[in-house]
Scaffold this active site. Structure first.
Site, short mmCIF file in Angstrom:
data_model
loop_
_atom_site.label_atom_id
_atom_site.label_comp_id
_atom_site.label_asym_id
_atom_site.label_seq_id
_atom_site.Cartn_x
_atom_site.Cartn_y
_atom_site.Cartn_z
N LYS A 88 0.78 -1.15 -0.32
CA LYS A 88 0.50 0.24 -0.28
C LYS A 88 0.60 1.08 0.14
O LYS A 88 0.29 2.44 -0.31
CB LYS A 88 -0.76 0.35 1.29
CG LYS A 88 -1.67 -1.27 1.67
CD LYS A 88 -2.86 -0.93 2.79
CE LYS A 88 -3.22 -2.22 3.16
NZ LYS A 88 -3.41 -2.06 4.76
N GLY A 89 2.16 0.94 0.57
CA GLY A 89 2.91 2.32 0.57
C GLY A 89 3.41 3.26 -0.23
O GLY A 89 3.15 4.59 -0.02
N ASP A 116 15.06 -1.19 1.67
CA ASP A 116 15.80 -0.48 2.77
C ASP A 116 16.37 -1.88 3.29
O ASP A 116 17.35 -1.16 2.77
CB ASP A 116 14.45 -0.96 4.24
CG ASP A 116 14.99 -1.09 5.40
OD1 ASP A 116 16.57 -0.35 5.63
OD2 ASP A 116 14.40 -1.50 6.17
N LYS A 138 17.34 4.09 1.83
CA LYS A 138 17.85 3.52 3.05
C LYS A 138 19.30 3.23 3.22
O LYS A 138 18.74 2.07 2.41
CB LYS A 138 17.17 3.33 3.53
CG LYS A 138 15.89 3.41 4.81
CD LYS A 138 15.93 3.09 6.26
CE LYS A 138 14.00 3.64 6.27
NZ LYS A 138 13.83 2.58 6.85
N PHE A 153 12.78 5.61 10.82
CA PHE A 153 12.23 4.70 10.29
C PHE A 153 11.17 6.41 10.18
O PHE A 153 10.81 6.79 10.83
CB PHE A 153 10.71 4.68 11.79
CG PHE A 153 9.32 3.19 11.01
CD1 PHE A 153 10.25 1.80 10.38
CD2 PHE A 153 8.44 3.79 11.08
CE1 PHE A 153 9.31 1.05 10.04
CE2 PHE A 153 7.58 2.97 10.63
CZ PHE A 153 7.92 1.91 10.14
N VAL A 154 10.41 6.11 9.23
CA VAL A 154 9.67 7.24 8.05
C VAL A 154 7.98 6.75 8.08
O VAL A 154 7.70 5.83 7.94
CB VAL A 154 10.51 7.68 7.18
CG1 VAL A 154 11.76 8.50 7.73
CG2 VAL A 154 10.39 7.06 5.80
N ASP A 194 3.52 3.94 6.45
CA ASP A 194 2.38 3.92 7.77
C ASP A 194 3.31 3.20 8.97
O ASP A 194 4.62 2.67 8.72
CB ASP A 194 2.19 2.72 7.57
CG ASP A 194 2.30 2.13 7.15
OD1 ASP A 194 2.50 1.05 6.47
OD2 ASP A 194 1.73 0.37 8.39
N ARG A 248 -0.52 7.56 6.98
CA ARG A 248 -0.17 7.50 5.52
C ARG A 248 -0.75 8.64 5.08
O ARG A 248 -0.22 9.52 3.84
CB ARG A 248 -1.06 6.46 4.85
CG ARG A 248 -0.53 4.71 5.42
CD ARG A 248 -1.27 3.98 4.44
NE ARG A 248 -1.05 2.68 5.28
CZ ARG A 248 -0.44 2.42 4.74
NH1 ARG A 248 0.56 2.52 3.60
NH2 ARG A 248 -0.06 0.77 5.38
P1 IMP Z 1 13.15 -3.85 2.29
O1 IMP Z 1 12.75 -5.02 1.48
O2 IMP Z 1 13.73 -3.82 3.27
O3 IMP Z 1 13.90 -3.46 1.14
O4 IMP Z 1 11.52 -3.57 2.52
C1 IMP Z 1 10.47 -2.80 2.11
C2 IMP Z 1 9.56 -2.39 2.67
O5 IMP Z 1 9.95 -2.39 4.34
C3 IMP Z 1 8.61 -1.14 2.55
O6 IMP Z 1 8.35 -1.39 0.53
C4 IMP Z 1 7.86 -0.76 3.51
O7 IMP Z 1 6.60 -1.49 2.86
C5 IMP Z 1 9.19 -1.16 4.45
N1 IMP Z 1 9.84 -0.19 5.23
C6 IMP Z 1 10.80 -0.39 5.12
N2 IMP Z 1 11.55 1.28 6.09
C7 IMP Z 1 10.34 1.57 6.70
C8 IMP Z 1 10.52 2.77 7.37
O8 IMP Z 1 10.64 3.74 7.60
N3 IMP Z 1 8.64 2.91 7.31
C9 IMP Z 1 7.54 2.24 6.63
N4 IMP Z 1 7.83 1.32 6.32
C10 IMP Z 1 9.31 1.27 6.13
MG MG Z 2 6.35 -1.05 0.30
#
Ligand code: IMP
Ligand code: MG
Length: 182
Positions: free
Chosen positions: A48-49, A108, A136, A157-158, A164, A170
């Site tokens: 959803k983000g 991330d 990140k 953490f944003v 969210d 959101r």
């Molecule tokens: P990754 O698989 O570690 O790259 O994580 C990516 C997903 O984690 C993103 O699509 C977000 O849904 C969630 N995520 C990572 N960091 C944050 C944050 O700081 N705030 C909220 N959601 C996050």
């Molecule tokens: Mg996401």
């Protein structure tokens, strides 16, 4: 005892103000229009983000755009990515021989976007690129790189602008973060 509601009561700090976000969205749209001139793209919103970032981006793209939505969830509500991704809503459109751009809110560890890109690549698009609002840099566990990137940020953490914390925040027009007591 601290509950999620105590956290919610805290006013988030602004990390990226609304005007700066809008400016960067315009610049990214310009880059994409330059690269895809004369072609139709399938724009995929990762739910959803990314829904607010996506809706701002597609309104700035003066190109033929087909919008699709891919629902993914990292298992659980953990702040740390497990790398296990579940597709909760698949797209309807075949991608074969199409030009695809995937819009994601945050990279991330990079595991989510890597998983999505390899899943979609298997559907044989003519080309596939990624456009991420935030990266990140400190947590990357893969060599994934967004083809179009809004901002690099620290590992804070944003929240906000579609992103969210446990389903909340959101609707904020900016990217913020919640300060924790140390
Ligand atoms: P990754 O698989 O570690 O790259 O994580 C990516 C997903 O984690 C993103 O699509 C977000 O849904 C969630 N995520 C990572 N960091 C944050 C944050 O700081 N705030 C909220 N959601 C996050
Ligand atoms: Mg996401």
């Amino acid at each position: 005892m601290q509950s999620a509601d105590d956290t919610h009561a805290k006013q988030p700090r602004v990390l990226i103000p609304e005007a700066k976000l809008q400016q960067r969205v315009s610049e990214l749209a310009q880059e994409i229009m330059h690269d895809y001139k004369g072609r139709e793209i399938i724009a995929i919103c990762i739910l959803k983000g990314s829904f607010i970032f996506f809706s701002d981006m597609i309104r700035k793209l003066d190109l033929p755009v087909v919008c699709e939505f891919l629902g993914v969830s990292n298992y659980g509500n953990r702040a740390v990515s497990s790398g296990e991704v579940k597709i909760t809503l698949d797209i309807n459109e075949p991608l074969e021989n199409k030009h695809v751009i995937v819009f994601e809110d945050i990279i991330d560890s990079g595991l989510t976007l890597s998983y999505i890109m390899s899943t979609l690549r298997a559907r044989k698009p003519a080309s596939i690129k990624s456009c991420a609002l935030l990266l990140k840099t400190e947590n990357l566990k893969t060599n994934i790189d967004a083809d179009y990137l809004g901002f690099k940020i620290a590992k804070e953490f944003v929240i906000g602008y579609g992103i969210d914390f446990n389903g909340r925040y959101r609707g904020l027009p900016h990217i913020g973060y919640i300060e924790h007591d140390h």
